[in-house]
Design a protein around this motif. Structure first.
Motif, short mmCIF file in Angstrom:
data_model
loop_
_atom_site.label_atom_id
_atom_site.label_comp_id
_atom_site.label_asym_id
_atom_site.label_seq_id
_atom_site.Cartn_x
_atom_site.Cartn_y
_atom_site.Cartn_z
N GLU A 184 0.84 -1.20 0.00
CA GLU A 184 0.00 0.00 0.00
C GLU A 184 0.87 1.26 0.00
O GLU A 184 0.57 2.23 -0.69
CB GLU A 184 -0.93 0.00 1.22
CG GLU A 184 -1.78 1.24 1.34
CD GLU A 184 -2.80 1.42 0.22
OE1 GLU A 184 -3.24 2.57 0.02
OE2 GLU A 184 -3.15 0.44 -0.46
N LEU A 185 1.96 1.23 0.75
CA LEU A 185 2.87 2.38 0.80
C LEU A 185 3.45 2.65 -0.59
O LEU A 185 3.52 3.80 -1.03
CB LEU A 185 3.99 2.14 1.81
CG LEU A 185 4.90 3.33 2.09
CD1 LEU A 185 4.10 4.47 2.72
CD2 LEU A 185 6.04 2.91 3.00
N GLN A 186 3.84 1.62 -1.31
CA GLN A 186 4.38 1.82 -2.65
C GLN A 186 3.31 2.37 -3.59
O GLN A 186 3.58 3.24 -4.41
CB GLN A 186 4.96 0.52 -3.22
CG GLN A 186 5.59 0.75 -4.58
CD GLN A 186 6.45 -0.39 -5.05
OE1 GLN A 186 7.02 -1.12 -4.25
NE2 GLN A 186 6.56 -0.54 -6.35
N SER A 187 2.09 1.89 -3.46
CA SER A 187 1.00 2.41 -4.28
C SER A 187 0.75 3.89 -4.00
O SER A 187 0.57 4.69 -4.92
CB SER A 187 -0.26 1.59 -4.01
OG SER A 187 -1.34 2.08 -4.76
N VAL A 188 0.74 4.26 -2.73
CA VAL A 188 0.56 5.67 -2.35
C VAL A 188 1.71 6.50 -2.90
O VAL A 188 1.50 7.60 -3.43
CB VAL A 188 0.45 5.81 -0.82
CG1 VAL A 188 0.50 7.27 -0.39
CG2 VAL A 188 -0.83 5.15 -0.31
N LEU A 189 2.93 5.99 -2.80
CA LEU A 189 4.10 6.70 -3.34
C LEU A 189 3.95 6.94 -4.83
O LEU A 189 4.19 8.04 -5.32
CB LEU A 189 5.38 5.90 -3.05
CG LEU A 189 6.66 6.42 -3.71
CD1 LEU A 189 7.03 7.80 -3.18
CD2 LEU A 189 7.80 5.42 -3.48
N GLU A 190 3.55 5.92 -5.57
CA GLU A 190 3.40 6.05 -7.02
C GLU A 190 2.35 7.10 -7.37
O GLU A 190 2.56 7.94 -8.25
CB GLU A 190 3.06 4.70 -7.63
CG GLU A 190 4.22 3.73 -7.58
CD GLU A 190 3.85 2.30 -7.93
OE1 GLU A 190 2.65 2.02 -8.20
OE2 GLU A 190 4.76 1.44 -7.93
N GLU A 191 1.22 7.09 -6.67
CA GLU A 191 0.17 8.09 -6.91
C GLU A 191 0.67 9.49 -6.55
O GLU A 191 0.38 10.46 -7.26
CB GLU A 191 -1.08 7.74 -6.11
CG GLU A 191 -1.75 6.48 -6.61
CD GLU A 191 -2.87 6.01 -5.71
OE1 GLU A 191 -3.25 6.75 -4.76
OE2 GLU A 191 -3.39 4.90 -5.94
#
Length: 74
Positions: free
Chosen positions: A46-53
């Motif tokens: 989830e942290l990586q997804s938030v970072l990408e967004e």
């Protein structure tokens, strides 16, 4: 370039096991990039997804993104 930036940011992530046995994660050099989940792996994903967004939005809006260990995005 983008992949290296994301990898560098993820290596700076810090995680904490909370009192309710869930995990919290954040990347201190990227304000607002944080997550929480029931497992450490889910928190990391989830942290990586938030970072990408966060990166996509920042690039689209023309924000100056932080330089991470020499990795920079234009």
């Amino acid at each position: 370039m983008l992949t290296r930036y994301i990898q560098t940011a993820m290596h700076q992530a810090v995680y904490e096991l909370l009192d309710n046995n869930t995990f919290y994660g954040e990347i201190p050099s990227c304000p607002g990039v944080l997550s929480s989940a029931n497992t450490l792996e889910a928190c990391r994903e989830e942290l990586q997804s938030v970072l990408e967004e966060w990166l996509i939005l920042g690039l689209r809006l023309g924000h100056t993104l932080p330089v991470l260990n020499g990795e920079n995005l234009p």
